[in-house]
Enzyme design. Structure first.
Site, PDB file in Angstrom:
ATOM      1  N   GLU A  65      58.351  13.727  86.444  1.00 31.44           N
ATOM      2  CA  GLU A  65      57.701  13.029  87.561  1.00 31.44           C
ATOM      3  C   GLU A  65      58.523  13.160  88.841  1.00 31.44           C
ATOM      4  OE1 GLU A  65      55.358   9.685  84.891  1.00 31.44           O
ATOM      5  OE2 GLU A  65      56.972   9.026  86.205  1.00 31.44           O
ATOM      6  N   CYS A  74      53.110  17.942  83.970  1.00 33.11           N
ATOM      7  CA  CYS A  74      52.925  17.521  82.580  1.00 33.11           C
ATOM      8  C   CYS A  74      53.879  18.280  81.645  1.00 33.11           C
ATOM      9  CB  CYS A  74      51.510  17.826  82.116  1.00 33.11           C
ATOM     10  SG  CYS A  74      50.207  17.092  83.075  1.00 33.11           S
ATOM     11  N   GLU A  76      53.225  19.763  78.840  1.00 35.78           N
ATOM     12  CA  GLU A  76      52.669  21.022  78.318  1.00 35.78           C
ATOM     13  C   GLU A  76      52.929  22.170  79.284  1.00 35.78           C
ATOM     14  OE1 GLU A  76      51.195  18.016  78.611  1.00 35.78           O
ATOM     15  OE2 GLU A  76      49.280  17.997  77.543  1.00 35.78           O
ATOM     16  N   CYS A 110      45.488  17.305  79.705  1.00 36.85           N
ATOM     17  CA  CYS A 110      44.635  17.161  80.880  1.00 36.85           C
ATOM     18  C   CYS A 110      43.958  18.506  81.179  1.00 36.85           C
ATOM     19  CB  CYS A 110      45.453  16.680  82.082  1.00 36.85           C
ATOM     20  SG  CYS A 110      46.482  17.954  82.820  1.00 36.85           S
ATOM     21  N   CYS A 113      46.300  21.393  82.317  1.00 34.52           N
ATOM     22  CA  CYS A 113      47.084  22.015  81.235  1.00 34.52           C
ATOM     23  C   CYS A 113      46.191  22.892  80.361  1.00 34.52           C
ATOM     24  CB  CYS A 113      47.773  20.951  80.393  1.00 34.52           C
ATOM     25  SG  CYS A 113      49.175  20.198  81.248  1.00 34.52           S
TER      26      CYS A 113
END
Ligand code: ZN
Length: 161
Positions: A65, A74, A76, A110, A113
């Protein structure tokens, strides 16, 4: 012209941990452990990912983040981009993703990804197996390909020559 429905079939299995082999369990444990590398001071929601490469190497990812929120990434994608750089000619066989225990359900990647997974499947011309894990649930979602979760993806075949 007549209207048509574009239909697809998706195969998502919910498998108990006992139904997985030792190589699969090893990858799942790596994804669980990768959560410790998460940089998530804003959401406090740790996600870990682990990719099994065709050469047997495992590449880890964890969500990263940023105070400027959209700059984060993310788990992934951190893992896939890292694998793409570290082993550019190697095939990605399987990707395991594990969410924070506070998540209410088993995870799904998501859309962003899934699009990146789809890109690597297109690049390597072979499927990428997925394992979607919650640390305290007894089941793992598995699919044989990203196509099971993203049947209609944009890829280089859509671009003009
Ligand atoms: Zn994502």
């Amino acid at each position: 012209m007549e209207e048509k429905n574009l239909e697809f079939q998706s195969e998502l299995k919910a498998v108990p941990f006992e139904g997985l082999n030792s190589q699969e369990m090893n990858l799942i444990h790596k994804a669980l452990g990768a959560r410790d590398r998460s940089h998530s001071p804003y959401s406090n929601f740790k996600v870990g990912a682990a990719i099994l490469m065709a050469n047997g190497q495992v590449v880890l990812g964890a969500n990263q983040e940023n105070a400027a929120y959209p700059s984060g990434l993310c788990a992934e994608r951190v893992a896939m981009f890292s694998a793409g750089v570290e082993f550019p000619k190697e095939r990605m066989e399987a990707l395991a993703v594990c969410v924070d225990e506070r998540a209410t359900n088993l995870p799904f990647p998501c859309g962003g990804c899934l699009q990146v997974m789809s890109e690597y499947e297109f690049k390597q011309k072979e499927s990428l197996k997925l394992y979607l894990i919650h640390p305290t649930k007894e089941l793992v979602y598995t699919t044989q390909s990203t196509r099971d979760l993203l049947p209609f993806s944009f890829n280089e075949s859509h671009l003009p020559d």
